[in-house]
Scaffold this active site. Sequence first.
Site, PDB file in Angstrom:
ATOM      1  N   GLY C   9       0.837  -1.197   0.000  1.00 16.22           N
ATOM      2  CA  GLY C   9       0.000   0.000   0.000  1.00 16.22           C
ATOM      3  C   GLY C   9       0.870   1.244   0.000  1.00 16.22           C
ATOM      4  N   ARG C  12       1.234   5.741   4.697  1.00 12.78           N
ATOM      5  CA  ARG C  12       0.112   6.012   5.606  1.00 12.78           C
ATOM      6  C   ARG C  12      -1.220   5.450   5.084  1.00 12.78           C
ATOM      7  NH1 ARG C  12       3.718   7.296   8.527  1.00 12.78           N
ATOM      8  NH2 ARG C  12       3.757   9.090   9.934  1.00 12.78           N
ATOM      9  N   GLY C  14      -2.198   2.533   6.239  1.00 16.86           N
ATOM     10  CA  GLY C  14      -2.637   1.629   7.290  1.00 16.86           C
ATOM     11  C   GLY C  14      -2.043   0.228   7.180  1.00 16.86           C
ATOM     12  N   THR C  35      13.365  -3.500   9.700  1.00 12.08           N
ATOM     13  CA  THR C  35      14.467  -3.291   8.763  1.00 12.08           C
ATOM     14  C   THR C  35      15.003  -1.866   8.823  1.00 12.08           C
ATOM     15  OG1 THR C  35      12.927  -2.679   6.995  1.00 12.08           O
ATOM     16  CG2 THR C  35      13.525  -5.018   7.165  1.00 12.08           C
ATOM     17  N   HIS C  50       5.797   3.500  16.250  1.00 12.51           N
ATOM     18  CA  HIS C  50       5.432   2.113  15.931  1.00 12.51           C
ATOM     19  C   HIS C  50       5.528   1.235  17.178  1.00 12.51           C
ATOM     20  CE1 HIS C  50       5.186   1.006  11.486  1.00 12.51           C
ATOM     21  NE2 HIS C  50       5.104   2.314  11.511  1.00 12.51           N
ATOM     22  N   ARG C  54       2.538  -0.973  19.323  1.00 16.24           N
ATOM     23  CA  ARG C  54       2.575  -2.406  19.584  1.00 16.24           C
ATOM     24  C   ARG C  54       2.697  -2.603  21.088  1.00 16.24           C
ATOM     25  NH1 ARG C  54       7.128  -2.059  16.266  1.00 16.24           N
ATOM     26  NH2 ARG C  54       8.279  -3.085  17.895  1.00 16.24           N
TER      27      ARG C  54
END
Lengths: 168, 168, 168
Positions: C9, C12, C14, C35, C50, C54
């Site tokens: 995608g 941003r 998703g 990475t 990020h 999580r």
Amino acid sequence: MGKTILITGGARSGKSVIAETKALSLGPRPVYVATAEIRDAEMAARVAAHRARRGSEWSDHPEPLDLAAALRATDGQGPRLVDCLTLWLSNLMLSGRDWQAVARDLCAALPGQRDPVVIVTNEVGAGIVPDNRLARDFRDAAGEINQRVAAVADEVILAVAGLPLKVK
Amino acid sequence: MGKTILITGGARSGKSVIAETKALSLGPRPVYVATAEIRDAEMAARVAAHRARRGSEWSDHPEPLDLAAALRATDGQGPRLVDCLTLWLSNLMLSGRDWQAVARDLCAALPGQRDPVVIVTNEVGAGIVPDNRLARDFRDAAGEINQRVAAVADEVILAVAGLPLKVK
Amino acid sequence: MGKTILITGGARSGKSVIAETKALSLGPRPVYVATAEIRDAEMAARVAAHRARRGSEWSDHPEPLDLAAALRATDGQGPRLVDCLTLWLSNLMLSGRDWQAVARDLCAALPGQRDPVVIVTNEVGAGIVPDNRLARDFRDAAGEINQRVAAVADEVILAVAGLPLKVK
């Protein structure tokens, strides 16, 4: 009558391989209508790689500008693969031709073809707005041509990571 | 309650025509909520072309910044078409507004609307990473807004070559 | 054997949230194979955001270059989430590695994994052709890697405005 199939997608999304597979499935001895004008080494390398991937079954009919004439000249020889509309648009704009009139001629010629026509084009409008006017005009024109051809096409496929996503 | 429908796609992918057709199918006397601020001749030409394509059935409610207020002001008049979120975001950023707060207001206002709302936005994140920070910030913000509105929308459609591809 | 799932995608769109949800659904204690090489404050902020999103259920296994080795080292620990292929390609190109050989190693390693692998990548080819050769080479390479991984993947998903569109 021959079907018209439009394959669109971003750069290196696998459009050409999907289109070649489709053309080969539609009949023997397909005709490759290349719109590329070879102007530098980068382009020559791309064209040579394309030709090497296609086998000897294909015949070539290069045509940088008048695609309606190319379709008339090759109808009856087998499925045609036109690769691609955005290079064709670029050639039309660089040569100062009225691209809208030429695009209308193409869309008028497509429904009357006896042999099928597979057409490759590019998605160029999903990035940030380009800084320069020429690039904005090009992406607007490419989007309009894609819409017009899609409107007369029997099938439209979006290539994503080498895979076909059915749109029409 | 009125449905929320989000139509996204690249430049010249046929989003506006799909959105106008959708709005007209949802009820009589649709309201066109234009977010465009006319700052140059190129923009004026685009707006005039849009208006000429739409018929006299439409009424206009221009609003460059406060879309939640525009929805409250027009609820009960008919289906609303908001065109488009990326110009709105650009207006918010240029005026130094807190776009995240304003986007939250919009997403909070949508579920309570009595008349349907069709919203046009742009895909701007599928090109190469832009060189300049402002363009990167803009595409990040546009992507976030698209995600937030899509999360509260009843339908989401991706326009490809003038054709609708159902996403939600 | 563990499935391979590719999530692609634009920026941003998703992708990461879809990929994280997918990885969590495939088993407990997922491994996050990042990475990203942190080279500036903008990148550090993205990585921190990020990680904050999580939860503590995740373990980290950063690997900027040799993804096949990272998959071998983590197989048996739980589902792996590789985020993302385009940063990996960028690292390979900047370090002068033969990215095609490294990509072949990755594609050869994927089908033999016992635990599933969810891989995030980017669509970078749907904007206007970039001016500079390096950007064109990068987008061509990214497109080729996406095609190769998609060819060996069991599922391919296109993220649009935070929503998953099934491609394979």
